[in-house]
Design an enzyme around this catalytic site. Structure first.
Site, PDB file in Angstrom:
ATOM      1  N   LEU A 103     -14.905 -13.196   8.123  1.00 50.21           N
ATOM      2  CA  LEU A 103     -15.213 -12.108   7.183  1.00 50.21           C
ATOM      3  C   LEU A 103     -16.014 -11.003   7.839  1.00 50.21           C
ATOM      4  O   LEU A 103     -15.965  -9.851   7.433  1.00 50.21           O
ATOM      5  CB  LEU A 103     -16.044 -12.655   6.016  1.00 50.21           C
ATOM      6  CG  LEU A 103     -15.364 -13.645   5.083  1.00 50.21           C
ATOM      7  CD1 LEU A 103     -16.394 -14.291   4.163  1.00 50.21           C
ATOM      8  CD2 LEU A 103     -14.298 -12.926   4.262  1.00 50.21           C
ATOM      9  N   GLY A 104     -16.801 -11.362   8.810  1.00 43.36           N
ATOM     10  CA  GLY A 104     -17.658 -10.380   9.459  1.00 43.36           C
ATOM     11  C   GLY A 104     -18.543 -11.070  10.480  1.00 43.36           C
ATOM     12  O   GLY A 104     -18.448 -12.286  10.682  1.00 43.36           O
ATOM     13  N   GLY A 118     -22.699 -10.597  12.219  1.00 41.57           N
ATOM     14  CA  GLY A 118     -23.949  -9.865  12.411  1.00 41.57           C
ATOM     15  C   GLY A 118     -24.703 -10.486  13.581  1.00 41.57           C
ATOM     16  O   GLY A 118     -24.102 -11.142  14.427  1.00 41.57           O
ATOM     17  N   PHE A 165     -26.739 -12.968  13.629  1.00 42.20           N
ATOM     18  CA  PHE A 165     -26.855 -14.424  13.591  1.00 42.20           C
ATOM     19  C   PHE A 165     -25.596 -15.081  14.151  1.00 42.20           C
ATOM     20  O   PHE A 165     -25.665 -16.027  14.928  1.00 42.20           O
ATOM     21  CB  PHE A 165     -27.092 -14.877  12.139  1.00 42.20           C
ATOM     22  CG  PHE A 165     -27.409 -16.341  11.987  1.00 42.20           C
ATOM     23  CD1 PHE A 165     -28.704 -16.807  12.144  1.00 42.20           C
ATOM     24  CD2 PHE A 165     -26.402 -17.247  11.671  1.00 42.20           C
ATOM     25  CE1 PHE A 165     -28.994 -18.165  11.997  1.00 42.20           C
ATOM     26  CE2 PHE A 165     -26.683 -18.597  11.522  1.00 42.20           C
ATOM     27  CZ  PHE A 165     -27.978 -19.067  11.683  1.00 42.20           C
ATOM     28  N   GLY A 166     -24.469 -14.542  13.751  1.00 41.53           N
ATOM     29  CA  GLY A 166     -23.206 -15.109  14.229  1.00 41.53           C
ATOM     30  C   GLY A 166     -22.076 -14.798  13.269  1.00 41.53           C
ATOM     31  O   GLY A 166     -22.250 -14.056  12.310  1.00 41.53           O
ATOM     32  N   LYS A 197     -21.766 -18.980   7.318  1.00 46.74           N
ATOM     33  CA  LYS A 197     -22.312 -18.214   8.465  1.00 46.74           C
ATOM     34  C   LYS A 197     -22.817 -19.191   9.523  1.00 46.74           C
ATOM     35  O   LYS A 197     -23.708 -19.993   9.266  1.00 46.74           O
ATOM     36  CB  LYS A 197     -23.443 -17.310   7.972  1.00 46.74           C
ATOM     37  CG  LYS A 197     -24.073 -16.470   9.067  1.00 46.74           C
ATOM     38  CD  LYS A 197     -24.795 -15.253   8.511  1.00 46.74           C
ATOM     39  CE  LYS A 197     -26.213 -15.526   8.108  1.00 46.74           C
ATOM     40  NZ  LYS A 197     -26.933 -14.297   7.748  1.00 46.74           N
ATOM     41  N   ASP A 235     -34.651  -5.545   6.551  1.00 48.21           N
ATOM     42  CA  ASP A 235     -33.403  -5.209   7.238  1.00 48.21           C
ATOM     43  C   ASP A 235     -32.391  -4.647   6.234  1.00 48.21           C
ATOM     44  O   ASP A 235     -31.229  -5.034   6.222  1.00 48.21           O
ATOM     45  CB  ASP A 235     -32.853  -6.460   7.941  1.00 48.21           C
ATOM     46  CG  ASP A 235     -31.945  -6.098   9.111  1.00 48.21           C
ATOM     47  OD1 ASP A 235     -31.944  -4.925   9.538  1.00 48.21           O
ATOM     48  OD2 ASP A 235     -31.235  -6.998   9.598  1.00 48.21           O
TER      49      ASP A 235
HETATM   50  N1  LIG Z   1     -21.345 -14.116   1.097  1.00 51.06           N
HETATM   51  C1  LIG Z   1     -20.522 -13.325   1.768  1.00 51.06           C
HETATM   52  N2  LIG Z   1     -19.330 -12.959   1.242  1.00 51.06           N
HETATM   53  C2  LIG Z   1     -18.497 -12.130   1.915  1.00 51.06           C
HETATM   54  N3  LIG Z   1     -18.764 -11.609   3.138  1.00 51.06           N
HETATM   55  C3  LIG Z   1     -19.931 -11.946   3.720  1.00 51.06           C
HETATM   56  C4  LIG Z   1     -20.867 -12.829   3.071  1.00 51.06           C
HETATM   57  N4  LIG Z   1     -21.939 -12.981   3.879  1.00 51.06           N
HETATM   58  C5  LIG Z   1     -21.703 -12.229   4.959  1.00 51.06           C
HETATM   59  N5  LIG Z   1     -20.498 -11.605   4.892  1.00 51.06           N
HETATM   60  C6  LIG Z   1     -19.916 -10.684   5.913  1.00 51.06           C
HETATM   61  O1  LIG Z   1     -20.503 -11.009   7.190  1.00 51.06           O
HETATM   62  C7  LIG Z   1     -21.309  -9.929   7.682  1.00 51.06           C
HETATM   63  C8  LIG Z   1     -22.548 -10.474   8.374  1.00 51.06           C
HETATM   64  O2  LIG Z   1     -23.330 -11.227   7.423  1.00 51.06           O
HETATM   65  P1  LIG Z   1     -24.919 -11.254   7.470  1.00 51.06           P
HETATM   66  O3  LIG Z   1     -25.403 -12.229   6.449  1.00 51.06           O
HETATM   67  O4  LIG Z   1     -25.461  -9.879   7.386  1.00 51.06           O
HETATM   68  O5  LIG Z   1     -25.128 -11.860   8.899  1.00 51.06           O
HETATM   69  P2  LIG Z   1     -26.236 -11.584  10.040  1.00 51.06           P
HETATM   70  O6  LIG Z   1     -27.445 -12.350   9.609  1.00 51.06           O
HETATM   71  O7  LIG Z   1     -25.617 -12.196  11.264  1.00 51.06           O
HETATM   72  O8  LIG Z   1     -26.440 -10.107  10.119  1.00 51.06           O
HETATM   73  C9  LIG Z   1     -21.599  -9.079   6.447  1.00 51.06           C
HETATM   74  O9  LIG Z   1     -21.841  -7.732   6.804  1.00 51.06           O
HETATM   75  C10 LIG Z   1     -20.329  -9.242   5.637  1.00 51.06           C
HETATM   76  O10 LIG Z   1     -19.299  -8.386   6.122  1.00 51.06           O
HETATM   77 MG   LIG Z   2     -26.736  -8.743   8.670  1.00 48.75          MG
END
Ligand SMILES: Nc1ncnc2c1ncn2[C@@H]1O[C@H](COP(=O)(O)OP(=O)(O)O)[C@@H](O)[C@H]1O
Ligand SMILES: [Mg+2]
Length: 423
Positions: free
Chosen positions: A94-95, A97, A99-100, A123, A218
């Site tokens: 899905l994405g 960041g 963290f991973g 995640k 953040d």
């Molecule tokens: N609950 C979720 N549902 C759908 N997409 C998600 C969800 N959590 C994260 N994502 C996708 O993953 C990306 C990174 O998630 P995030 O929690 O911000 O991770 P990090 O801590 O690595 O920054 C988000 O920008 C989004 O695109």
């Molecule tokens: Mg993030």
């Protein structure tokens, strides 16, 4: 080695359970997967700062031993999460960041008895990245205890050897970043942008207004997630911090965050207050208004930082058209757009004293929404009534402004090694 004696495992036992050998956890002969509310008049939200050495399992064990938790979280094994995500398949991603990677998955009671069938986002920690146990623990400690419709729901987690994983409710429309800036897509409507701004503002106001305030630290478009109805929820509590307590006016930390979103005084001093989140909110509001990203190195030098480029124009009614996303083509009422622009201007004040609180921000955004709804419903004759941000108690007329030099280049995501020097 920790020996867990309680029949009903607590947050403590689950987190500590990560450090038990697999053999030992199996020999317990009970599934340590559910955390129940332990209602107590003495309930106090557990803080990361309550843990003397978050990197040491023994210290975590000691400090958490008397903690309470307000949510029911589930403990997943890695093999269960492999099933849930089809072996962490790239096609389910899905994405990603700091963290991973985040994968889409589906849980039901075949995965684990008692699980409500639902899509989830999983995640997983990138073992070669800059984040780790600390950020994982922060998410569990904050999201495991705070519950609000504008915060994403944490369903559970996994901790096996070095692996750290978090399981959240799935947010169908993904991040605001993807929705707002995705190329070749239809521009997000003005009304939806304002709805998202309000939802995210309510999430921050909830954190700041908590009995023990939380600074999110953040706030940015990739950390704002959207459900199918564009309800905004904050995710990613890896950098969240407890606010100052007692006599203290701020918390001192190493500067962490994201370039283009962090407040100038935080970059300069490392002093963290809820007003830093208000500034970041102003950046996101400006991105929503303009449809432009806060930092863009493909823009000309003068235009690279959206705040430096656009903030001076926000107060000038005549320049409003140059500020607002041209793709919106008059969908908005100019008074409402002006009120939103003025709000962003205030949130982006160099001096935090001139910024409104998040509760005040919520009030202004609600009044914008009310006026627009009234106009849509044809009640045009009623006087427009926006909450005037100038009347906010933080606005101090006549006071001299302190000019703090702003340097984006000072900001960076800290490496894990640096964090270990004590944040
Ligand atoms: N609950 C979720 N549902 C759908 N997409 C998600 C969800 N959590 C994260 N994502 C996708 O993953 C990306 C990174 O998630 P995030 O929690 O911000 O991770 P990090 O801590 O690595 O920054 C988000 O920008 C989004 O695109
Ligand atoms: Mg993030």
């Amino acid at each position: 080695m920790a020996v867990i004696k309680k029949k009903k495992p607590s947050l403590t036992s689950l987190i500590l359970g990560c450090y038990m050998t697999k053999k030992a956890s199996r020999s317990e002969g009970e599934e340590k997967d559910a955390m129940k509310i332990r209602t107590s008049p003495l309930f106090k939200r557990l803080s990361l700062s309550d843990i003397s050495d978050p990197s040491s399992p023994m210290s975590v064990m000691d400090d958490l031993s008397n903690s309470f938790t307000s949510q029911k979280l589930r403990l997943f094994t890695l093999s269960e999460l492999r099933v849930v995500t089809q072996n962490f398949s790239r096609s389910n991603m899905l994405g990603e960041g700091g963290f991973g990677p985040v994968y889409k998955g589906f849980i039901d009671d075949k995965v684990k008895p008692g699980l409500e069938p639902q899509p989830v986002a999983v995640k997983a920690l990138d073992l070669h990245g800059h984040q780790g146990h600390r950020e994982w623990l922060a998410e569990i400690i904050f999201l495991g205890q705070l519950s609000n419709k504008h915060l994403v729901k944490l369903i559970g987690f996994c901790c096996e050897d070095e692996q750290r994983v978090l399981v959240y409710e799935y947010m169908a429309r993904g991040s605001l970043e993807n929705q707002l800036f995705r190329r070749n897509s239809v521009a997000m409507a003005w009304g939806i942008r304002m709805k998202i701004a309000l939802g995210a503002a309510k999430g921050l106001a909830f954190l700041h207004g908590a009995e023990k305030p939380v600074i999110y630290r953040d706030f940015k478009t990739s950390n704002i997630l959207l459900d199918s109805n564009y309800n905004a929820k904050l995710s990613d509590f890896g950098l969240a911090k407890d606010g100052p307590e007692g006599e203290h006016t701020h918390v001192t930390t190493r500067v962490m965050g994201t370039q283009g979103y962090a407040a100038p005084e935080y970059i300069m001093t490392g002093h963290l207050t809820t007003m830093n989140d208000v500034y970041s909110f102003g950046v996101v509001l400006l991105e929503l208004i303009t449809g432009k990203q806060s930092m863009d190195h493909t823009r000309t030098r003068r235009e690279q930082s959206l705040v430096e480029w656009m903030r001076p124009m926000l107060r000038d009614h005549r320049k409003l058209e140059r500020v607002i996303d041209p793709r919106l083509e008059g969908q908005y009422k100019s008074e409402a757009a002006q009120a939103a622009a003025t709000l962003a201007y205030k949130c982006l004040s160099q001096n935090p004293k001139y910024r409104p609180t998040m509760t005040e921000v919520v009030k202004v955004l609600e009044s914008i929404q009310e006026v627009e709804t009234r106009e849509r419903n044809g009640n045009k004759n009623e006087a427009k009534k926006f909450v005037d941000i100038k009347k906010c108690r933080h606005y101090r007329k006549g006071q001299r402004r302190v000019n703090i030099a702003y340097s984006d280049s000072l900001l960076y995501k800290e490496s894990r090694a640096k964090q270990n020097n004590g944040v």
